[in-house]
Design a protein around this motif. Structure first.
Motif, short mmCIF file in Angstrom:
data_model
loop_
_atom_site.label_atom_id
_atom_site.label_comp_id
_atom_site.label_asym_id
_atom_site.label_seq_id
_atom_site.Cartn_x
_atom_site.Cartn_y
_atom_site.Cartn_z
N GLN A 1 0.84 -1.18 0.00
CA GLN A 1 0.00 0.00 0.00
C GLN A 1 0.89 1.25 0.00
OE1 GLN A 1 -3.21 0.12 -0.26
NE2 GLN A 1 -3.56 2.29 0.09
N VAL A 2 0.66 2.11 -0.96
CA VAL A 2 1.43 3.34 -1.05
C VAL A 2 0.89 4.35 -0.06
CG1 VAL A 2 1.98 5.29 -2.53
CG2 VAL A 2 2.06 2.97 -3.46
N GLN A 3 1.77 4.96 0.70
CA GLN A 3 1.39 6.04 1.60
C GLN A 3 2.27 7.24 1.37
OE1 GLN A 3 1.55 4.24 5.54
NE2 GLN A 3 -0.64 3.79 5.46
N LEU A 4 1.66 8.41 1.42
CA LEU A 4 2.37 9.67 1.24
C LEU A 4 2.16 10.52 2.49
CD1 LEU A 4 1.15 10.53 -2.38
CD2 LEU A 4 3.20 9.29 -1.73
N THR B 1 7.16 12.22 1.91
CA THR B 1 7.82 10.91 1.92
C THR B 1 6.88 9.86 1.35
OG1 THR B 1 7.11 10.52 4.18
CG2 THR B 1 9.29 11.47 3.87
N PHE B 2 7.44 8.94 0.62
CA PHE B 2 6.71 7.93 -0.14
C PHE B 2 7.08 6.57 0.41
CE2 PHE B 2 4.68 6.98 -4.24
CZ PHE B 2 5.14 5.71 -4.54
N SER B 3 6.09 5.73 0.70
CA SER B 3 6.36 4.52 1.46
C SER B 3 6.90 3.34 0.66
CB SER B 3 5.06 4.07 2.16
OG SER B 3 4.10 3.72 1.19
N SER B 4 6.82 3.40 -0.65
CA SER B 4 7.17 2.23 -1.44
C SER B 4 8.55 2.36 -2.08
CB SER B 4 6.13 2.00 -2.54
OG SER B 4 6.55 0.99 -3.43
N TYR B 5 9.24 1.20 -2.21
CA TYR B 5 10.55 1.21 -2.84
C TYR B 5 10.45 1.47 -4.34
CZ TYR B 5 9.47 -3.42 -4.72
OH TYR B 5 8.89 -4.46 -5.39
N ALA C 1 0.68 10.99 -6.20
CA ALA C 1 1.53 10.10 -6.99
C ALA C 1 0.69 9.24 -7.91
CB ALA C 1 2.35 9.21 -6.05
N ASP C 2 1.28 8.91 -9.04
CA ASP C 2 0.62 7.99 -9.96
C ASP C 2 1.66 7.35 -10.87
OD1 ASP C 2 -1.12 7.38 -12.62
OD2 ASP C 2 -2.36 7.34 -10.82
N ARG C 3 1.40 6.11 -11.28
CA ARG C 3 2.35 5.42 -12.16
C ARG C 3 2.30 5.97 -13.57
NH1 ARG C 3 4.34 0.29 -10.73
NH2 ARG C 3 5.29 0.36 -12.79
N SER D 1 -3.52 8.63 -8.36
CA SER D 1 -4.11 7.54 -7.58
C SER D 1 -3.90 7.67 -6.08
CB SER D 1 -3.52 6.21 -8.04
OG SER D 1 -3.80 5.98 -9.41
N TYR D 2 -2.77 8.24 -5.68
CA TYR D 2 -2.40 8.25 -4.27
C TYR D 2 -2.21 9.68 -3.77
CZ TYR D 2 -1.45 3.42 -5.50
OH TYR D 2 -1.56 2.14 -5.96
N TRP D 3 -2.67 9.91 -2.54
CA TRP D 3 -2.64 11.26 -1.97
C TRP D 3 -2.21 11.23 -0.52
CZ3 TRP D 3 -3.75 15.71 -4.66
CH2 TRP D 3 -4.25 15.54 -5.96
N GLY D 4 -1.49 12.29 -0.14
CA GLY D 4 -1.25 12.51 1.27
C GLY D 4 -2.41 13.25 1.89
#
Length: 122
Positions: free
Chosen positions: A1-4, A23-27, A97-99, A111-114
């Motif tokens: 799960q991506v977290q910002l 900060t972004f949680s995924s490698y 963030a988005d791919r 897709s992903y938001w803080g």
């Protein structure tokens, strides 16, 4: 799960500076396009600055020459350095963030938001 997670907001006087971090949680961070958006209460979310996965930045006209977006892929961190801040920059600032999506024209494509960090200039 991506977290910002955003940080670095605060209150400054006109002409002041702040530097936001996300900060972004995924490698897999380096594969994502990233953006900074802002929103005032009751208003539409506005794109401020974005940077794609090759490091190419984009800015809304109102912040060109004052804001700088950058990313550190080794630290999984996105930055927004803001100088010469004006009262109209007051808003909650969100990292996204988005791919696939990049740019500032359609915040709904990310897709992903803080949760946001407040910036107040007065």
């Amino acid at each position: 799960q991506v977290q910002l997670v955003e940080s670095g907001g605060g209150s400054v006087q006109p002409g002041g500076s702040l530097k936001l971090s996300c900060t972004f949680s995924s490698y897999t961070y380096r594969k994502f396009c990233m953006g900074w958006f802002r929103q005032v209460s009751g208003g539409e979310r506005e794109g401020v600055a974005a940077i794609d996965n090759e490091g190419t930045p984009t800015y809304v006209d109102s912040v060109k020459g004052r804001f700088t977006v950058s990313r550190d892929n080794a630290k999984n961190t996105l930055y927004l350095e803001m100088v010469t801040l004006q009262p109209e920059d007051t808003a909650t600032y969100y990292c996204a963030a988005d791919r696939l999506s990049s740019g500032l024209n359609n915040w709904r494509s990310y897709s992903y938001w803080g949760r946001g960090t407040q910036v107040t200039v007065s």
